[in-house]
Design an enzyme around this catalytic site. Structure first.
Site, short mmCIF file in Angstrom:
data_model
loop_
_atom_site.label_atom_id
_atom_site.label_comp_id
_atom_site.label_asym_id
_atom_site.label_seq_id
_atom_site.Cartn_x
_atom_site.Cartn_y
_atom_site.Cartn_z
N LYS A 259 0.83 -1.26 0.16
CA LYS A 259 -0.16 -0.24 0.04
C LYS A 259 0.93 1.20 0.09
O LYS A 259 0.81 2.28 0.79
CB LYS A 259 -0.81 0.04 1.15
CG LYS A 259 -2.09 1.00 1.21
CD LYS A 259 -3.03 0.60 -0.01
CE LYS A 259 -4.12 1.71 0.19
NZ LYS A 259 -4.96 1.62 -1.30
N ASP B 155 -2.22 -12.05 5.41
CA ASP B 155 -3.30 -12.83 6.44
C ASP B 155 -4.66 -12.72 5.59
O ASP B 155 -5.46 -13.68 5.58
CB ASP B 155 -3.34 -12.07 7.98
CG ASP B 155 -3.96 -13.02 8.88
OD1 ASP B 155 -4.51 -13.99 8.30
OD2 ASP B 155 -4.39 -12.58 9.75
#
Length: 351
Positions: A189, A245
Site C-alpha cells: 500500500k 493474512d
C-alpha cells in the site's frame, strides 16, 4: 531417511486432523523405507489449561530440536468471547513464530479437477489456478508497538518493518519464481504507508539479481479484487503480514473449501506445516472435520526434504479420494459422508 517431527495437535479439531496426517505419513514412510519419530507437545488453549502458557518452554525445546513441526490448529471460544483475557491461544502462535524464526508463510492456492464446480467462482475464472502467496510472518503490525491511551479510549497498533525482514522474504519469493513461471508480484500500500514504500524500494533494488523474473507491484486493495476476477494472472505473490493474512484466506475459497488448503511456515532452521483452517470447536470430537488440508501440509513437508515422490504420492491419493467421493460431510454434497477417521484410514490404505 530418518525424520524427527514435533507433533502439535492443538485445540478443537486439531487432534483429529493431525491423527489422519500421521496415518498418511506413516504409510508413506513404510512404502518408501523412511523412519519417522513423532514427539507430541502442547500448544494453544490446551496448553493454557495445563500449564498456564500457550507455547510452553518445553514445547519450544521439542520444536527447536526437531527436523520439522506438524501443527493442527489453536483457538477456543472461551478466549474468543473474553476481550479481557490476559493469556490467549493465539499469543502462543505468535510466540512460536518469533522464537522459531518462522519468517515466511507459504500458502499455495490451486484447484482440484473433481471439485472445480464447488467453488463460488465460475469455472472459466479459476480452472488452472496455481499460485503461491508468500506472507511475511514475524514483523509488521502484529509484532509492532501497541497500546491504549486516553484512559483506554484510543488504541494503536504500529506497522514496523526493517529492510532485512523484507529482503529475506523477497529472496525466497524470487527463488520460488525462478522455479515456477518467473513471475513475482509485490503487494503493498505504497501510496499511503511508509512501511510499504520501504517494501517497494527494497524489492526494486533486488530485481537486478534476478533479471529473468518479471516483477510487478500492486496495491493490496486492487489485488483483493483481482484475485477473484483473474486469479490465473498470478504466480508468486509476496506481501506483508497483515495483507497476507487477509489475502490468503480470500484466495482459499477459490478451491471451493478452506478445508483443502495446506501451508508451511519457513524458518532458517526448522519449518512448520499446518492447514490454513482454524480449530472449528463446534466440530471437535465429532469425527466430521475435513483432514485433507493437514494431509496436504504433510505433503509439503516431504517435498521440502526433497522427497518429491513421497509428496506426489500423497497428492495423488488425495485427488483419488476426492474423485471417488471419499470425503467428509463438507464436501459430500448430499452423497455419502465419511468420518474424519474413515478418510484417514482410506488414504493410508490406498497409499
Amino acid at each position: 531417511m530418518k525424520l524427527n517431527i514435533a507433533l502439535l495437535a492443538g485445540d478443537g479439531i486439531g487432534p483429529e486432523v493431525i491423527e489422519q496426517a500421521v496415518k498418511v505419513c506413516n504409510a508413506v514412510a513404510t512404502k518408501y523405507d523412511h523412519e519417522i519419530n513423532w514427539t507430541p507437545a502442547l500448544t494453544g488453549a490446551v496448553a493454557i489449561d495445563a500449564v498456564g502458557e500457550p507455547y510452553p518452554d518445553e514445547t519450544h525445546e521439542i520444536c527447536a530440536s526437531s527436523d520439522a513441526v506438524l501443527f493442527g490448529a489453536i483457538g477456543h471460544p472461551k478466549f474468543d468471547n473474553d476481550p479481557s483475557a490476559k493469556v490467549r491461544p493465539e499469543q502462543g502462535l505468535l510466540k512460536m513464530r518469533q522464537k522459531l524464526g518462522l519468517f515466511a508463510n507459504v500458502r499455495p492456492t490451486f484447484t482440484f479437477p473433481s471439485l472445480i464446480d464447488k467453488s463460488p467462482l465460475k469455472r472459466d475464472r479459476i480452472e488452472g489456478t496455481d499460485l503461491i502467496i508468500l506472507r511475511e510472518l514475524t514483523g509488521g503490525v502484529y509484532f509492532g508497538e501497541r497500546g491504549r491511551e486516553d484512559n483506554g479510549d484510543t488504541a494503536f497498533d504500529t506497522m514496523t518493518y526493517q529492510r532485512f525482514e523484507i529482503q529475506r522474504l523477497a529472496k525466497k519469493g524470487f527463488e520460488m519464481a525462478m522455479k515456477r513461471s518467473k513471475k513475482l508480484c509485490c503487494v503493498d500500500k505504497a501510496n499511503v504507508l511508509e512501511a510499504s514504500r520501504l517494501w517497494r524500494e527494497t524489492v526494486q533494488a533486488m530485481e537486478k539479481d534476478y533479471p529473468e523474473v518479471e516483477v510487478s507491484y500492486e496495491f493490496v486493495d486492487a489485488v483483493a479484487m483481482r484475485l477473484i476476477q483473474w486469479p490465473k494472472d498470478y504466480d508468486v505473490i509476496i506481501t506483508a503480514n497483515l495483507f497476507g493474512d487477509i489475502l490468503t484466506d480470500e484466495a482459499s475459497v477459490i478451491s471451493g473449501s478452506m478445508g483443502l488448503m495446506p501451508s508451511s511456515s519457513v524458518g532458517s532452521k526448522v519449518s512448520l506445516y499446518e492447514p490454513i483452517h482454524g480449530s472449528y470447536p463446534q466440530a471437535a470430537g465429532k469425527d466430521i472435520a475435513n483432514p485433507l488440508a493437514t494431509v496436504l501440509s504433510a505433503a509439503m513437508l516431504f517435498e521440502d526434504f526433497d522427497l518429491i515422490a513421497e509428496a506426489q504420492a500423497i497428492r495423488d491419493v488425495v485427488n483419488k479420494s476426492l474423485a471417488e467421493g471419499i470425503v467428509t460431510e463438507d464436501l459430500a454434497d448430499g452423497g455419502k459422508a465419511y468420518k474424519t477417521s474413515g478418510v484417514g484410514d482410506w488414504l493410508a490404505k490406498n497409499l
